[in-house]
Write an enzyme that holds these catalytic residues in place. Structure first.
Site, PDB file in Angstrom:
ATOM      1  N   GLY A 148      -0.250   8.031   1.269  1.00 45.61           N
ATOM      2  CA  GLY A 148      -0.263   8.170   2.729  1.00 45.61           C
ATOM      3  C   GLY A 148       0.977   7.670   3.453  1.00 45.61           C
ATOM      4  O   GLY A 148       2.111   7.908   3.023  1.00 45.61           O
ATOM      5  N   ILE A 149       0.740   6.983   4.562  1.00 39.74           N
ATOM      6  CA  ILE A 149       1.829   6.527   5.419  1.00 39.74           C
ATOM      7  C   ILE A 149       2.759   5.606   4.653  1.00 39.74           C
ATOM      8  O   ILE A 149       3.981   5.669   4.802  1.00 39.74           O
ATOM      9  CB  ILE A 149       1.279   5.749   6.631  1.00 39.74           C
ATOM     10  CG1 ILE A 149       0.350   6.629   7.456  1.00 39.74           C
ATOM     11  CG2 ILE A 149       2.410   5.243   7.510  1.00 39.74           C
ATOM     12  CD1 ILE A 149      -0.208   5.919   8.668  1.00 39.74           C
ATOM     13  N   GLY A 150       2.174   4.726   3.823  1.00 43.50           N
ATOM     14  CA  GLY A 150       2.982   3.778   3.064  1.00 43.50           C
ATOM     15  C   GLY A 150       3.975   4.494   2.165  1.00 43.50           C
ATOM     16  O   GLY A 150       5.151   4.140   2.107  1.00 43.50           O
ATOM     17  N   SER A 186      -3.539  -0.901  15.089  1.00 44.59           N
ATOM     18  CA  SER A 186      -4.180   0.355  15.457  1.00 44.59           C
ATOM     19  C   SER A 186      -4.640   0.301  16.896  1.00 44.59           C
ATOM     20  O   SER A 186      -4.870  -0.769  17.458  1.00 44.59           O
ATOM     21  CB  SER A 186      -5.377   0.592  14.551  1.00 44.59           C
ATOM     22  OG  SER A 186      -6.247   1.520  15.143  1.00 44.59           O
ATOM     23  N   GLY A 220       0.822  -1.208   0.000  1.00 44.22           N
ATOM     24  CA  GLY A 220       0.000   0.000   0.000  1.00 44.22           C
ATOM     25  C   GLY A 220       0.852   1.252   0.000  1.00 44.22           C
ATOM     26  O   GLY A 220       0.543   2.226   0.678  1.00 44.22           O
ATOM     27  N   ALA A 221       1.927   1.232  -0.778  1.00 38.30           N
ATOM     28  CA  ALA A 221       2.902   2.327  -0.699  1.00 38.30           C
ATOM     29  C   ALA A 221       2.615   3.438  -1.691  1.00 38.30           C
ATOM     30  O   ALA A 221       3.429   4.331  -1.861  1.00 38.30           O
ATOM     31  CB  ALA A 221       4.308   1.781  -0.920  1.00 38.30           C
ATOM     32  N   TYR A 276     -13.151  -3.551  11.327  1.00 39.88           N
ATOM     33  CA  TYR A 276     -11.802  -2.986  11.241  1.00 39.88           C
ATOM     34  C   TYR A 276     -11.024  -3.307  12.518  1.00 39.88           C
ATOM     35  O   TYR A 276      -9.885  -3.783  12.462  1.00 39.88           O
ATOM     36  CB  TYR A 276     -11.897  -1.476  11.029  1.00 39.88           C
ATOM     37  CG  TYR A 276     -10.570  -0.769  11.084  1.00 39.88           C
ATOM     38  CD1 TYR A 276      -9.670  -0.866  10.031  1.00 39.88           C
ATOM     39  CD2 TYR A 276     -10.207  -0.028  12.208  1.00 39.88           C
ATOM     40  CE1 TYR A 276      -8.440  -0.235  10.087  1.00 39.88           C
ATOM     41  CE2 TYR A 276      -8.978   0.607  12.268  1.00 39.88           C
ATOM     42  CZ  TYR A 276      -8.090   0.502  11.207  1.00 39.88           C
ATOM     43  OH  TYR A 276      -6.889   1.120  11.271  1.00 39.88           O
TER      44      TYR A 276
END
Ligand SMILES: *[C@@H]1O[C@H](CO)[C@@H](O)[C@H](O)[C@H]1NC(C)=O
Ligand SMILES: *[C@@H]1O[C@H](CO)[C@@H](O)[C@H](O)[C@H]1NC(C)=O
Ligand SMILES: *[C@@H]1O[C@H](CO)[C@@H](O)[C@H](O)[C@H]1NC(C)=O
Length: 316
Positions: A49-51, A174, A45-46, A199
């Site tokens: 965002g964070i990725g 999380s 998931g790069a 989630y």
């Protein structure tokens, strides 16, 4: 007169209180100076965002970084940006749809054929609060992508990680895991379903796996960590308009994706962290997890059930 007071109060909040509160939130930064020439990393998931920020920092430190993305076009855009910013040309995009085990197996097969080593695996991709839906293999989307997809990916890459030891696996979990429960009779959400809770359940599963995996990998030189990135304004919220709205209202107090990447980077880079393998981190520190997340019986059973669902041999 009253109106003026209210106005003064809001000005006070805006200019005095808000910066103070934000300072108190004290977003920790990863201060490691470790460089990564010759190291190979995968970030799932790069593309956003964070990725993307995590991948960027790994590239900046000289690693060859694979951006494993569902959307290859977005991945290519991210790769070009990272190459331009870091000057590191070894940023590669590969298709990886974690909602499809065929795609995961194809990704792993190609990677194993292509690369001799894997030093850092960051299981970063995730879905959040999507309406009830299923993966290509009929798993509920949250448990399917956030947990089972990464479980399979990690399994398929494990030998390579062992051969490349010392190596690390980092799982994004999380704070939401505190609300999570593993309902073995309803793992696929067929009997009851709530998108927010689904989630949380999948994030609990991430922590249970990190702990179980740490146990199983003892002595192999592969160490594992789970991470709470903090509340980051990110694409994860794409399925919830309420969350999008909250995000907008509180955006000043939320982390940027770059700040959200710090704890992942801390776990990937910090020297001597091996003694803390299996632990859960937040703000670059070990942090407390729920009783559920510490329950070894549940971790063990979830491991076996997951192997079963994915058609993997249930190893001892
Ligand atoms: C990360 O989480 C996935 C999904 O829960 C799990 O399959 C994998 O074993 C975990 N890896 C580590 C290192 O914790
Ligand atoms: C990993 O953590 C376990 C405790 O969970 C510990 O016993 C083991 O020695 C650690 N492994 C390494 C390589 O440090
Ligand atoms: C772990 O969970 C099981 C099943 O929910 C429960 O029976 C057991 O008491 C828990 N163990 C601990 C140490 O909390």
């Amino acid at each position: 007169m009253f109106g003026l007071l209210v106005l003064l109060f809001f000005l006070f909040l805006l200019f005095v209180a808000a910066p103070q509160i934000r300072k108190m939130l004290a977003f920790e930064m990863c201060t490691s100076t470790v460089q990564l020439p010759g190291k190979v990393a995968i970030v799932t998931g790069a593309d956003v965002g964070i990725g993307k920020e995590t991948a960027k920092e790994l590239a900046r430190r000289g690693a060859r970084v694979y951006l494993a993305c569902r959307n290859v076009q977005k991945g290519e855009l991210a790769a070009r940006e990272i190459q331009a910013v870091t000057g590191n040309q070894q940023v590669l995009v590969r298709k990886l749809d974690l909602a499809d085990t065929k795609c995961i197996r194809a990704f792993a097969k190609d990677f194993l054929a292509e690369e001799e080593h894997l030093h850092i695996l960051i299981n970063n991709a995730g879905v959040m609060m999507c309406p009830y839906s299923k993966t290509a293999d009929g798993f509920e989307m949250h448990i399917g992508v956030n947990h089972l997809g990464h479980f399979l990916l990690t399994h398929l890459l494990l030998e390579k990680l062992k051969d490349s030891a010392p190596s690390r696996v980092i799982n994004l979990s999380s704070l939401g895991h505190h609300l999570g429960r593993i309902h073995f009779h309803n793992l696929q959400g067929e009997k009851f379903y709530h998108s927010g809770l689904a989630y949380c359940h999948s994030k609990l599963a991430n922590i249970l796996f990190t702990r179980e995996l740490a146990k199983r990998l003892q002595g192999s030189g592969v160490t594992t960590y789970s991470v709470h990135p903090g509340t980051v304004s990110s694409e994860l919220f794409r399925h919830s308009s309420v969350m999008k709205c909250m995000c907008w209202l509180f955006s000043y107090f939320l982390k940027t994706p770059q700040q959200g990447a710090q704890t992942s980077l801390y776990c990937a880079l910090t020297e001597g962290l091996e003694v803390l393998n299996g632990s859960h981190f937040s703000e670059c520190k070990v942090t407390w997890v729920s009783a559920q997340a510490r329950n070894e019986t549940i971790a063990r059973r979830l491991w076996d059930v997951s192997c079963d669902l994915l058609g993997l041999p249930v190893d001892q």
